[in-house]
Design a protein around this motif. Structure first.
Motif, short mmCIF file in Angstrom:
data_model
loop_
_atom_site.label_atom_id
_atom_site.label_comp_id
_atom_site.label_asym_id
_atom_site.label_seq_id
_atom_site.Cartn_x
_atom_site.Cartn_y
_atom_site.Cartn_z
N ARG A 227 -21.75 -36.70 6.81
CA ARG A 227 -22.88 -35.95 7.31
C ARG A 227 -24.08 -36.87 7.37
N HIS B 233 -30.77 -26.76 11.43
CA HIS B 233 -30.47 -25.51 10.73
C HIS B 233 -29.74 -25.78 9.41
N SER C 12 -23.86 -29.01 16.20
CA SER C 12 -24.42 -27.90 16.99
C SER C 12 -25.88 -28.14 17.37
N CYS D 160 -24.82 -25.35 6.61
CA CYS D 160 -24.02 -25.02 7.81
C CYS D 160 -22.61 -25.58 7.67
N CYS E 41 -26.36 -31.39 12.42
CA CYS E 41 -25.08 -30.75 12.74
C CYS E 41 -24.74 -31.04 14.20
#
Ligand code: NAP
Ligand code: ZN
Length: 340
Positions: free
Chosen positions: A333, A63, A43, A151, A41
């Protein structure tokens, strides 16, 4: 002692390094997950670059975890070994303050629990997690399919289903990356008049294939004017990483329109007070959700055929995989696999 491979960051800004560690034992209330897949991600850059206060290094990011329960500590009820589970940004509750129970990890003063930030995450072969943070993976989803939903999926699904938009409303997704390409699919399957907004024209065919009725190239078109031509957006779900892009798009909000910010932009947003009050427009932020929201996200995805489009890399190529995600060129992704 059995060993496992872990990809960690030794200190803020340091390169990824693969190390060998002992396979950890779960404590009371915890399970050990054998990680099969972990999404990367945007993040994760918080851990990689040290943009989150209080991270203790070395730390393994990650995550968006999917795998199987491999061992359980004392006092875990309702779960069993070999169950397929996901673990996302919501990695448990501190149990003392109310912030994380309400989904606000930023203001938890006791012990916020986010895998990859507060404890070691899924760039590894095994992860220890509180049992309360687990979400069951439905049979229809493989581990690689489930991981990004933990996520990117939950954040967009949960923000949209709580947005107040109704079937037929104009809903725009700003930014088409890991979150955005799932946001388009959820918006379309929820029955919204779905608009995709991104830079350039190369993402247009895919955005339409994913369910967007309209595509706005923010480099050549006036985004706000285009949205207003459609009657104004009821919701703009902003997944872009730039506040300036959110500011520009917000001019396309219709009466009662809501700008929902999920992208963690570092530059500020500028909105006119008159514009907000004149049309009862609002701006809101949205954090991902809890473990049951993750389970709902996966169930809805299985029900409607929504999948993340993934580029898959083995764990040992985590550094290359992370750079690919950060480049904005991944479609859409990037997911690590452990071969477990
Ligand atoms: N709220 C939450 O709970 C939550 C959860 C997960 C992630 N996030 C945050 O959400 C953001 C997106 O994450 P991600 O994993 O989807 O990242 P990502 O895969 O890197 O996608 C970000 C996308 O934003 C686009 N973008 C950036 N600036 C733009 C602009 N000015 N106009 C249009 N598009 C623009 C990029 O487009 P280009 O390809 O044109 O560069 C890229 O496709 C990150 O800030 C992340 O930290 C928040
Ligand atoms: Zn994330």
């Amino acid at each position: 002692m059995a060993k496992m491979r872990v990809v960690q960051v030794a200190r803020p800004g340091a390169p990824f390094e693969m190390v060998e560690r002992e396979v950890p034992e779960p404590g009371a209330g915890q399970v050990r997950i054998k990680v099969q897949a972990c999404g990367i991600c945007h993040s994760d850059s918080l851990t990689k670059e040290g943009h989150w206060q209080g991270i203790q290094y070395p730390r393994a990011p990650g995550h968006e975890i999917a795998g199987v329960i491999d061992a359980m500590g004392p006092g875990v009820a309702g779960w069993s070994v070999n169950q397929r589970v996901g673990l996302g940004w919501h990695g448990g509750h501190c149990g003392y303050c109310n912030s994380c129970r309400r989904g606000d990890f930023l203001t938890c003063q006791v012990a916020p629990q986010v895998p990859g930030i507060s404890y070691d995450g899924g760039y590894a072969e095994y992860v220890i997690a509180p049992a309360g943070a687990l979400a069951l993976i439905p049979d229809e989803l493989s581990a690689v399919e489930a991981a990004p939903l933990m996520c990117a999926g939950i954040t967009t699904f949960n923000a949209l289903r709580n947005s107040g938009a109704r079937a037929g409303d104009v809903v725009a997704i700003l930014g088409i990356g890991g979150l955005g390409h799932l946001g388009i699919q959820y918006a379309a399957k929820m029955g919204f008049h779905t608009v995709a907004i991104a830079r350039g024209t190369d993402k247009e065919p895919l955005a339409k294939k994913l369910g967007a009725r309209h595509y706005i190239d923010s480099q050549t078109k006036d985004v706000a004017a285009e949205l207003l031509k459609l009657g104004g957006a009821k919701v703009i779900l902003a997944t872009a990483t730039q506040g300036e892009a959110m500011t520009t798009a917000s001019g396309g909000l219709g009466i009662n329109g809501k700008l929902i910010v999920v992208g963690a932009a570092s530059d500020p947003l500028e909105l006119s007070a008159l514009f907000l009050l004149g049309g009862r427009r609002t701006i809101a932020g949205w954090p991902s959700g809890t473990s049951i929201d993750s389970q709902d996200t996966m169930a809805f995805s299985a029900l409607t055929g929504i999948r993340s489009m993934n580029e898959v890399f083995p764990l040992e190529r985590a550094s290359e995989a992370y750079d690919r995600m950060m480049s904005g060129n991944a479609r859409f992704r990037v997911v690590l696999t452990t071969g477990k």
